[in-house]
Design a protein around this motif. Structure first.
Motif, PDB file in Angstrom:
ATOM      1  N   ARG A  54       0.810  -1.218   0.000  1.00  0.00           N
ATOM      2  CA  ARG A  54       0.000   0.000   0.000  1.00  0.00           C
ATOM      3  C   ARG A  54       0.849   1.276   0.000  1.00  0.00           C
ATOM      4  O   ARG A  54       0.317   2.373  -0.109  1.00  0.00           O
ATOM      5  N   ASN A  55       2.144   1.124   0.161  1.00  0.00           N
ATOM      6  CA  ASN A  55       3.045   2.270   0.230  1.00  0.00           C
ATOM      7  C   ASN A  55       3.234   2.863  -1.172  1.00  0.00           C
ATOM      8  O   ASN A  55       4.039   2.391  -1.958  1.00  0.00           O
ATOM      9  N   LYS A  56       2.476   3.909  -1.474  1.00  0.00           N
ATOM     10  CA  LYS A  56       2.514   4.497  -2.815  1.00  0.00           C
ATOM     11  C   LYS A  56       3.853   5.174  -3.096  1.00  0.00           C
ATOM     12  O   LYS A  56       4.295   5.227  -4.244  1.00  0.00           O
ATOM     13  N   VAL A  57       4.485   5.712  -2.065  1.00  0.00           N
ATOM     14  CA  VAL A  57       5.796   6.359  -2.233  1.00  0.00           C
ATOM     15  C   VAL A  57       6.821   5.327  -2.692  1.00  0.00           C
ATOM     16  O   VAL A  57       7.611   5.563  -3.608  1.00  0.00           O
ATOM     17  N   TRP A  58       6.789   4.147  -2.038  1.00  0.00           N
ATOM     18  CA  TRP A  58       7.695   3.068  -2.444  1.00  0.00           C
ATOM     19  C   TRP A  58       7.396   2.627  -3.874  1.00  0.00           C
ATOM     20  O   TRP A  58       8.313   2.420  -4.666  1.00  0.00           O
ATOM     21  N   GLN A 352      24.689  16.886  -8.761  1.00  0.00           N
ATOM     22  CA  GLN A 352      24.819  17.834  -9.863  1.00  0.00           C
ATOM     23  C   GLN A 352      23.852  19.016  -9.753  1.00  0.00           C
ATOM     24  O   GLN A 352      23.813  19.873 -10.628  1.00  0.00           O
ATOM     25  N   GLY A 353      23.065  19.023  -8.682  1.00  0.00           N
ATOM     26  CA  GLY A 353      22.110  20.110  -8.508  1.00  0.00           C
ATOM     27  C   GLY A 353      20.857  19.970  -9.333  1.00  0.00           C
ATOM     28  O   GLY A 353      20.088  20.929  -9.496  1.00  0.00           O
ATOM     29  N   LYS A 354      20.611  18.777  -9.857  1.00  0.00           N
ATOM     30  CA  LYS A 354      19.414  18.533 -10.658  1.00  0.00           C
ATOM     31  C   LYS A 354      18.275  18.032  -9.775  1.00  0.00           C
ATOM     32  O   LYS A 354      18.509  17.389  -8.742  1.00  0.00           O
ATOM     33  N   THR A 355      17.055  18.276 -10.207  1.00  0.00           N
ATOM     34  CA  THR A 355      15.890  17.741  -9.507  1.00  0.00           C
ATOM     35  C   THR A 355      15.569  16.365 -10.075  1.00  0.00           C
ATOM     36  O   THR A 355      15.327  16.244 -11.283  1.00  0.00           O
ATOM     37  N   PRO A 356      15.579  15.325  -9.249  1.00  0.00           N
ATOM     38  CA  PRO A 356      15.282  13.982  -9.772  1.00  0.00           C
ATOM     39  C   PRO A 356      13.873  13.899 -10.340  1.00  0.00           C
ATOM     40  O   PRO A 356      12.971  14.631  -9.914  1.00  0.00           O
ATOM     41  N   LYS A 357      13.708  13.005 -11.306  1.00  0.00           N
ATOM     42  CA  LYS A 357      12.391  12.788 -11.914  1.00  0.00           C
ATOM     43  C   LYS A 357      11.371  12.320 -10.867  1.00  0.00           C
ATOM     44  O   LYS A 357      10.202  12.693 -10.900  1.00  0.00           O
ATOM     45  N   THR A 358      11.829  11.495  -9.949  1.00  0.00           N
ATOM     46  CA  THR A 358      10.955  10.949  -8.908  1.00  0.00           C
ATOM     47  C   THR A 358      10.929  11.874  -7.706  1.00  0.00           C
ATOM     48  O   THR A 358      11.974  12.370  -7.266  1.00  0.00           O
ATOM     49  N   ASP A 359       9.745  12.110  -7.156  1.00  0.00           N
ATOM     50  CA  ASP A 359       9.611  12.914  -5.940  1.00  0.00           C
ATOM     51  C   ASP A 359      10.192  12.126  -4.765  1.00  0.00           C
ATOM     52  O   ASP A 359       9.706  11.048  -4.422  1.00  0.00           O
ATOM     53  N   ILE A 360      11.243  12.655  -4.144  1.00  0.00           N
ATOM     54  CA  ILE A 360      11.896  11.927  -3.046  1.00  0.00           C
ATOM     55  C   ILE A 360      11.641  12.566  -1.678  1.00  0.00           C
ATOM     56  O   ILE A 360      12.300  12.218  -0.694  1.00  0.00           O
ATOM     57  N   THR A 361      10.659  13.465  -1.597  1.00  0.00           N
ATOM     58  CA  THR A 361      10.412  14.117  -0.307  1.00  0.00           C
ATOM     59  C   THR A 361      10.030  13.101   0.774  1.00  0.00           C
ATOM     60  O   THR A 361      10.308  13.308   1.951  1.00  0.00           O
ATOM     61  N   GLY A 362       9.421  12.012   0.370  1.00  0.00           N
ATOM     62  CA  GLY A 362       9.056  10.973   1.341  1.00  0.00           C
ATOM     63  C   GLY A 362      10.224  10.158   1.852  1.00  0.00           C
ATOM     64  O   GLY A 362      10.062   9.345   2.766  1.00  0.00           O
ATOM     65  N   PHE A 363      11.411  10.378   1.278  1.00  0.00           N
ATOM     66  CA  PHE A 363      12.597   9.609   1.671  1.00  0.00           C
ATOM     67  C   PHE A 363      13.621  10.480   2.401  1.00  0.00           C
ATOM     68  O   PHE A 363      14.817  10.199   2.389  1.00  0.00           O
ATOM     69  N   ASP A 364      13.160  11.541   3.027  1.00  0.00           N
ATOM     70  CA  ASP A 364      14.027  12.501   3.717  1.00  0.00           C
ATOM     71  C   ASP A 364      14.931  11.779   4.736  1.00  0.00           C
ATOM     72  O   ASP A 364      14.418  11.081   5.624  1.00  0.00           O
ATOM     73  N   PRO A 365      16.255  11.955   4.653  1.00  0.00           N
ATOM     74  CA  PRO A 365      17.158  11.308   5.621  1.00  0.00           C
ATOM     75  C   PRO A 365      16.855  11.701   7.069  1.00  0.00           C
ATOM     76  O   PRO A 365      17.177  10.942   7.999  1.00  0.00           O
ATOM     77  N   ASN A 366      16.238  12.860   7.286  1.00  0.00           N
ATOM     78  CA  ASN A 366      15.855  13.256   8.649  1.00  0.00           C
ATOM     79  C   ASN A 366      14.936  12.242   9.314  1.00  0.00           C
ATOM     80  O   ASN A 366      14.839  12.194  10.547  1.00  0.00           O
ATOM     81  N   ASN A 367      14.240  11.450   8.501  1.00  0.00           N
ATOM     82  CA  ASN A 367      13.321  10.457   9.059  1.00  0.00           C
ATOM     83  C   ASN A 367      14.029   9.358   9.827  1.00  0.00           C
ATOM     84  O   ASN A 367      13.424   8.696  10.680  1.00  0.00           O
TER      85      ASN A 367
END
Length: 371
Positions: A54-58, A352-367
């Motif tokens: 059910r993890n849509k981010v994954w 390289q300062g590029k924005t990845p194609k995939t949204d990675i906000t759900g994978f924040d290392p702070n978590n």
């Protein structure tokens, strides 16, 4: 030339090394080849589209990872003659119940809209399933997707290393340590201190130990996994599809009669690498429900590895909260071989300062990483 040090030579670290070296970065990989490295003890299935997690981010990460795989393999084929261990053989998802097969087929069809690389989708009768996978129990039908693939982690890492070295990357076989030196974080290996513009931490389950000297803690726990390598005598398995039964265990045929089955998920096993009779019995008993022939196959090898997991099983990808020049990828768990190459590409984009194609906000290392 920008200098980048990568700690960890598994699937993430070595893919990042290859991609960065091709971009004319000065790349140093430090890898001790720890026994139990997850990449070398993984089943190697690339087929996320039929998952009911059910993890849509994954799922978004895994879907984009499956899209990237053949692109990387094609690129790598131009830089090395070494076998990558990757082959698109298709995947069979087994079920006994017709209603569950209906549900699976609908999931596959709906997901193909955003993931055309799933390929052809076929609903197979029991006889058709057996034709695709001759050792299957006759009670099972299947949904077949042609885009499913298998990959041998060890072979792929060796090919990536070849490619990286071709473009000037240096591999140091040693244990790496991090050390805070004033405002800078340096890497120490083989008694030499290495200064880097950027650092990638791809150390798997060994991350907590690695970042402790720079005042950080990682909520990463090691999970033991055991896999059985079977040998089917006088059997041509070269084009057999990977098999996803209604179980936590999977079946991955490779060439020349080699079939990998497993794996276990032992949360209390930690870094223990001892193969156990109990795990062998557990795996064979479970898989024999779907492929009875495994009971009589020759046991050629048992591989034991250590997977890294976060408490909520969500990976962490990105820059460290306290050091924006240090990048980390961890917690990929049992989908590490599926997602690893693409996660490496994400890190390379970030560097390289590029924005990845995939949204990675759900994978924040702070978590999972705190000071």
């Amino acid at each position: 030339m920008e200098k980048i040090v990568i700690i960890g030579g598994g699937i993430v670290g070595m893919t990042a090394a290859y991609l960065l070296a091709k971009q004319q970065k000065e790349v140093i990989i430090i890898d001790k080849k720890e026994p139990g490295q997850a990449t070398l003890a993984a089943a190697g299935i690339v087929c996320p589209w039929l998952s009911k997690r059910r993890n849509k981010v994954w799922y978004e990460l895994a879907k984009d990872s499956a899209h990237y795989y053949p692109l990387l393999i094609q690129e790598l084929a131009q830089d090395t003659t070494r076998n990558t261990g990757y082959k698109m053989v298709g995947a069979l998802c087994l079920r006994e119940d017709e209603a569950k097969l209906d549900e699976l087929e609908q999931i596959a069809l709906s997901r193909r809209v955003e993931a055309p690389e799933i390929g052809e989708i076929k609903r197979l009768s029991k006889a058709e399933t057996k034709a695709k996978f001759p050792i299957v129990d006759e009670a099972f039908g299947a949904v077949f997707v042609s885009g499913g693939a298998r990959v041998d982690g060890k072979s792929l890492v060796l090919a990536l290393a070849d490619g990286a070295e071709k473009y000037g990357a240096k591999i140091i076989r040693a244990k790496a340590h991090l050390k805070q030196q004033g405002e800078s974080t340096v890497v120490i290996a083989e008694n030499q201190t290495i200064f880097a513009d950027k650092i990638i931490l791809a150390a798997g389950a060994w991350l907590p130990e690695l970042i402790q000297p720079i005042g950080l803690k990682a909520a990463i726990h090691p999970q033991k996994g055991q896999l059985l390598h079977l040998q089917l005598e006088d059997t041509d398995t070269n084009d057999w599809p990977v098999v996803l039964p209604p179980s936590a265990k999977s079946i991955v045929p490779f060439d020349d009669g080699r079939v990998i089955i497993g794996a276990t998920h032992e949360n209390e096993g930690g870094f223990d690498l001892e193969a156990t009779k109990a795990a062998t019995i557990e795996i064979i008993t479970e898989v024999a429900r779907f492929a009875p022939a495994v009971k009589n196959a020759k046991l050629a090898e048992i591989r034991v590895g250590t997977r890294p997991f976060t408490p909520d099983f969500t990976p962490v990808i990105g820059a460290l909260p306290t050091a924006k020049h240090i990048f980390v990828a961890n917690g990929l768990g049992s989908s590490g071989l599926t997602t690893g190459p693409y996660v490496a590409k994400i890190l390379v984009d970030l560097i390289q300062g590029k924005t990845p194609k995939t949204d990675i906000t759900g994978f924040d290392p702070n978590n999972a990483i705190t000071s």
